[in-house]
Structure formats: C-alpha cells, structure tokens
Design an enzyme around this catalytic site. Structure first.
Site, short mmCIF file in Angstrom:
data_model
loop_
_atom_site.label_atom_id
_atom_site.label_comp_id
_atom_site.label_asym_id
_atom_site.label_seq_id
_atom_site.Cartn_x
_atom_site.Cartn_y
_atom_site.Cartn_z
N ASN A 9 56.09 30.33 7.79
CA ASN A 9 57.14 29.45 7.27
C ASN A 9 56.68 28.02 7.54
OD1 ASN A 9 59.43 28.02 6.67
ND2 ASN A 9 60.67 28.86 8.35
N TRP A 10 56.21 27.37 6.48
CA TRP A 10 55.63 26.03 6.68
C TRP A 10 56.70 24.96 6.88
CZ3 TRP A 10 51.11 25.56 2.53
CH2 TRP A 10 50.13 26.51 2.83
N LYS A 11 57.94 25.30 6.60
CA LYS A 11 59.04 24.32 6.71
C LYS A 11 58.69 23.04 5.92
CE LYS A 11 60.34 26.53 10.97
NZ LYS A 11 61.05 26.47 12.24
N HIS A 94 67.90 31.10 6.94
CA HIS A 94 67.17 30.58 8.10
C HIS A 94 68.13 29.73 8.94
CE1 HIS A 94 64.45 28.29 10.59
NE2 HIS A 94 63.56 29.25 10.37
N GLU A 96 67.84 27.00 10.40
CA GLU A 96 67.87 25.56 10.09
C GLU A 96 68.73 25.29 8.86
OE1 GLU A 96 63.62 25.08 10.16
OE2 GLU A 96 63.68 25.43 12.32
N GLU A 166 65.63 36.06 14.51
CA GLU A 166 65.14 34.79 15.05
C GLU A 166 66.18 34.20 15.99
OE1 GLU A 166 61.90 32.97 12.43
OE2 GLU A 166 63.81 32.26 11.65
N GLY A 172 60.99 26.95 17.52
CA GLY A 172 60.40 25.63 17.69
C GLY A 172 60.56 25.06 19.10
N SER A 211 58.87 30.82 18.14
CA SER A 211 57.74 30.48 19.01
C SER A 211 56.74 31.62 19.18
CB SER A 211 58.24 29.97 20.37
OG SER A 211 59.04 28.81 20.18
N GLY A 232 56.60 29.99 12.40
CA GLY A 232 56.76 28.60 11.99
C GLY A 232 55.55 27.77 12.40
N GLY A 233 55.68 27.05 13.51
CA GLY A 233 54.65 26.12 13.96
C GLY A 233 53.23 26.69 13.92
P1 PGA Z 1 58.64 28.70 15.19
O1 PGA Z 1 59.58 28.88 13.91
O2 PGA Z 1 57.59 29.77 15.11
O3 PGA Z 1 58.05 27.30 15.03
O4 PGA Z 1 59.48 28.82 16.38
C1 PGA Z 1 59.95 30.15 13.46
C2 PGA Z 1 60.87 30.01 12.27
O5 PGA Z 1 61.71 29.11 12.28
O6 PGA Z 1 60.78 30.79 11.30
#
Ligand code: PGA
Length: 248
Positions: A9-11, A94, A96, A166, A172, A211, A232-233
């Site tokens: 997930n590149w956000k 998600h 966010e 999640e 994050g 994470s 994500g990251g």
């Molecule tokens: P993260 O994000 O790996 O940076 O914690 C995961 C996500 O939000 O899908």
C-alpha cells in the site's frame, strides 16, 4: 491450503518517476513463489503502472473505490474506471480513510459492493484503535466492521474478497502486533466467518497489516491464520517489499 498474498500500500507517496522505478524494481525481483503479490498505487499512477505490470505476476490495486457507480460525486473514482486500468484489488475501509475521511462501516460496505460489481476483489480492512483494545472492545469493533458488509452483500460475497486485519495502533508506528496477538485476532475473524459459512472461512485470505517489516514478516506469516500481509512503509522500497514477499 490457502494461497498467500502480499499487498503493498503505497499510500500518498512518490512521484511518477519513483513509482515507475519502484514497480520495475519489484517486477525484476519476482520469481516463482507460491504466493500472490500486488501493489495498491495512487490513482494517478495507475495508467503507468498498469502498463508495467502487464504479463507479470505483479497485480494492481487501488487504495479506495467510490461507494456509487457513476454520477455527480466530485473527486471520487468508480469501480468501472478502476477496472479499465486492470485493478484486480481495491482496498476498502483502510483505517486512514475511516479516521481522516469519514468512511463509515456503511460506506465501506457500499464500496465493497461496488468493487465486486466490476469483478474487483475488495480487501476489507478491519481493526481496532489502541483505546478500543485497552477497553477490550477489539472483537466487538471487528464484528461491527464485518457485519456492516455482511448485512449489505451477504456472507457469500466473501467468496471473492480478502480481509486485512490492521490494528490501528500498529499502522505506521513501528509497533507491530506480536505474532500471537495478531494470530489471536485472525483466528477470531476466521471463527466469526465460520459461524456463518465454514467453506468461506476456510478459504478466505486474512492478511496482517501494521508495521510489517522484513525482520518480523516470517514470524507473522508462520501463524496458522495469517495468510500474508498488507504492507505500507516497507513496500516503498523494492528490496524490503520483496524480502517480505519471500518470507512467505
Ligand atoms: P505500515 O502500514 O506497514 O506502514 O504500518 C500498513 C497499512 O496501513 O496498510
């Protein structure tokens, strides 16, 4: 045996040039692995990345999808549009989106339904905040998140869907759920689905997100009810994303 899946997930990161490089780097490092892999890229990079992934094992996904099919909904992107750029998956719900953009359990359910109407596989994100965990509300929160979707589309719709657990407190933050903490909730989700449909519960992929990194992925993926990850990251670097993929 369930097939595993790792999704990046590149956000809201990168540029056109860096997205192209990252996609190419991932494709270059793919080998025959008994698991599936996908990246959810920012909308505007879908046309470019969709060309790059053609004919490769790397599948494409969007980070959200409209809850309506067409019309006067400024700023939204429909399932039909995403289908045109070969999106196999769409993230829905998600945290966010839920936290910063007002997505509710009901609107997430509508997005899930829109995706399926265009044969896009929704990846339904569920999970509790730290406060909810501390108040022992984790399972209740997840029940509500799952029920809203089941009430709208029925449990059979999960024949073609993915669930991502999640924990919001792990996204994050660098605080990963322990293997056991994650497994406990994954097991719970599978049992919850099994009470409604055993066949679906046995086959649905439940991904862990929050994470996940090259050094903790192996332990998480070894858990019996964890079928891969939503990353994500660590998906913003081809090498670390591939390391996670190869931890399956
Ligand atoms: P993260 O994000 O790996 O940076 O914690 C995961 C996500 O939000 O899908």
């Amino acid at each position: 045996m369930r097939r595993s899946l790792v999704v990046g997930n590149w956000k809201m990161n990168g540029t056109l040039a860096s997205s192209e490089l990252l996609a190419k780097g991932i494709i270059a490092g793919l080998d025959s692995n008994n698991a599936d892999i996908a990246i959810c890229v920012p909308y505007v990079y879908l046309p470019c990345v969709s060309e790059l992934v053609k004919g490769t094992a790397l599948a494409l996904g969007s980070q959200n999808i409209a809850d309506k099919s067409t019309g006067a909904f400024t700023g939204e992107i429909s399932a039909t549009m995403l289908r045109e750029f070969n999106c196999k998956y769409a993230l829905v719900g998600h945290s966010e989106r839920r936290t910063f953009y007002g997505d509710t359990n009901e609107s997430v359910a509508a997005r899930f339904s829109q995706a399926q109407q265009q044969n896009i596989i929704p990846i339904l994100c569920v999970g509790e905040t730290l406060e909810q965990r501390e108040q022992n509300q984790t399972f209740e929160v997840i029940n509500d998140q799952l029920d809203a979707v089941i009430n709208l589309v029925g449990v059979a719709a999960f024949n073609s869907a993915v669930i991502a657990y999640e924990p919001v407190w792990a996204i994050g933050t660098g605080k990963t759920a322990s293997d056991e903490q994650a497994q406990e909730v994954h097991y719970y989700i599978r049992q919850y689905m099994a009470a409604k449909d055993q066949v679906i519960a046995d086959k649905i992929q439940i991904l862990y997100g929050g994470s996940a990194k090259p050094d903790n992925a192996k332990g998480l993926f070894a858990m019996p009810d964890i079928d891969g990850g939503l990353i994500g990251g660590a998906s913003l670097d081809a090498e670390s994303f591939l390391k996670i993929f190869h931890s399956i």
